[in-house]
Design a protein around this motif. Sequence first.
Motif, short mmCIF file in Angstrom:
data_model
loop_
_atom_site.label_atom_id
_atom_site.label_comp_id
_atom_site.label_asym_id
_atom_site.label_seq_id
_atom_site.Cartn_x
_atom_site.Cartn_y
_atom_site.Cartn_z
N TYR A 104 -2.05 3.73 -21.35
CA TYR A 104 -1.93 5.10 -20.80
C TYR A 104 -1.48 4.99 -19.43
O TYR A 104 -0.64 6.02 -19.07
N TYR A 105 -1.49 3.95 -18.74
CA TYR A 105 -1.04 4.02 -17.44
C TYR A 105 0.58 3.92 -17.29
O TYR A 105 1.41 4.42 -16.55
N GLU A 106 1.06 3.20 -18.47
CA GLU A 106 2.54 3.18 -18.59
C GLU A 106 2.83 4.61 -19.05
O GLU A 106 4.25 5.20 -18.57
N LYS A 107 2.22 5.34 -19.82
CA LYS A 107 2.52 6.40 -20.48
C LYS A 107 2.68 7.52 -19.43
O LYS A 107 3.63 8.45 -19.22
N VAL A 108 1.92 7.54 -18.50
CA VAL A 108 1.81 8.41 -17.20
C VAL A 108 2.50 7.96 -16.25
O VAL A 108 2.72 8.91 -14.93
N GLY A 109 3.15 6.94 -16.08
CA GLY A 109 4.05 6.37 -15.20
C GLY A 109 3.55 5.90 -14.10
O GLY A 109 4.21 5.55 -13.03
N LEU A 110 2.31 5.45 -14.10
CA LEU A 110 1.70 4.43 -12.89
C LEU A 110 2.30 2.99 -13.15
O LEU A 110 2.18 2.37 -12.25
N LEU A 111 2.47 2.56 -14.30
CA LEU A 111 2.97 1.51 -14.47
C LEU A 111 4.46 1.44 -15.29
O LEU A 111 4.56 2.40 -16.11
N PRO A 112 5.46 0.88 -14.67
CA PRO A 112 6.80 0.95 -15.24
C PRO A 112 6.64 0.45 -16.82
O PRO A 112 5.81 -0.36 -17.09
N ALA A 113 7.42 0.99 -17.50
CA ALA A 113 7.45 0.55 -19.11
C ALA A 113 7.91 -0.96 -18.88
O ALA A 113 8.47 -1.49 -18.32
N ALA A 114 7.08 -1.72 -19.74
CA ALA A 114 7.17 -3.17 -20.03
C ALA A 114 8.46 -3.34 -20.69
O ALA A 114 9.12 -2.72 -21.35
N LYS A 115 9.11 -4.57 -20.30
CA LYS A 115 10.07 -5.15 -21.13
C LYS A 115 9.63 -5.50 -22.38
O LYS A 115 8.32 -5.68 -22.52
N ARG A 116 10.38 -5.71 -23.55
CA ARG A 116 10.07 -5.87 -24.83
C ARG A 116 10.71 -7.41 -25.13
O ARG A 116 11.82 -7.70 -24.84
N ALA A 117 9.83 -7.96 -25.75
CA ALA A 117 10.03 -9.42 -26.12
C ALA A 117 11.16 -9.22 -27.37
O ALA A 117 10.96 -8.19 -28.19
N GLY A 118 11.73 -10.25 -27.92
CA GLY A 118 12.42 -10.16 -29.27
C GLY A 118 11.57 -9.24 -30.24
O GLY A 118 11.80 -8.75 -31.28
#
Length: 135
Positions: free
Chosen positions: A23-37
């Motif tokens: 949720y915090y990612e979705k609302v912009g409190l946390l930046p979008a995480a990098k994704r592993a392969g």
Amino acid sequence: MTNPYSIGDLSRLSGVNVETIRYYEKVGLLPAAKRAGNGYRQYDDASLDRLAFVRRGRELGFTIDEIRELLGLADHPDRPCADADRMTRAHLDDIEGKIRDLQRMRHALIEVANCDSRTAAHCQLLQALARPGLN
């Protein structure tokens, strides 16, 4: 990326549940995480620190929007902290109002506690609820 954390690791280390992190990612409190392969989210120490900031802000009762504003100040340390001071004072005023309300509720409940009546017909709490102006 140093110390990559899965979302589960981040949850365990921060004490914030996985759904809340998303949720915090979705609302912009946390930046979008990098994704592993494999497509799994990967977080770093900065994400852990930011999540700790957000969690502490929530524990102190700040809203999501207020935390967003505080994060903006934290991300720009050269800015004056007058906005943070204003938010803190407003938040304290709100908390003090809630404390006054809770003290009034406590006082009202003390007045009707330990009712000696053996039946609901004479229960002080029930009477106070039926006629709130009397207590």
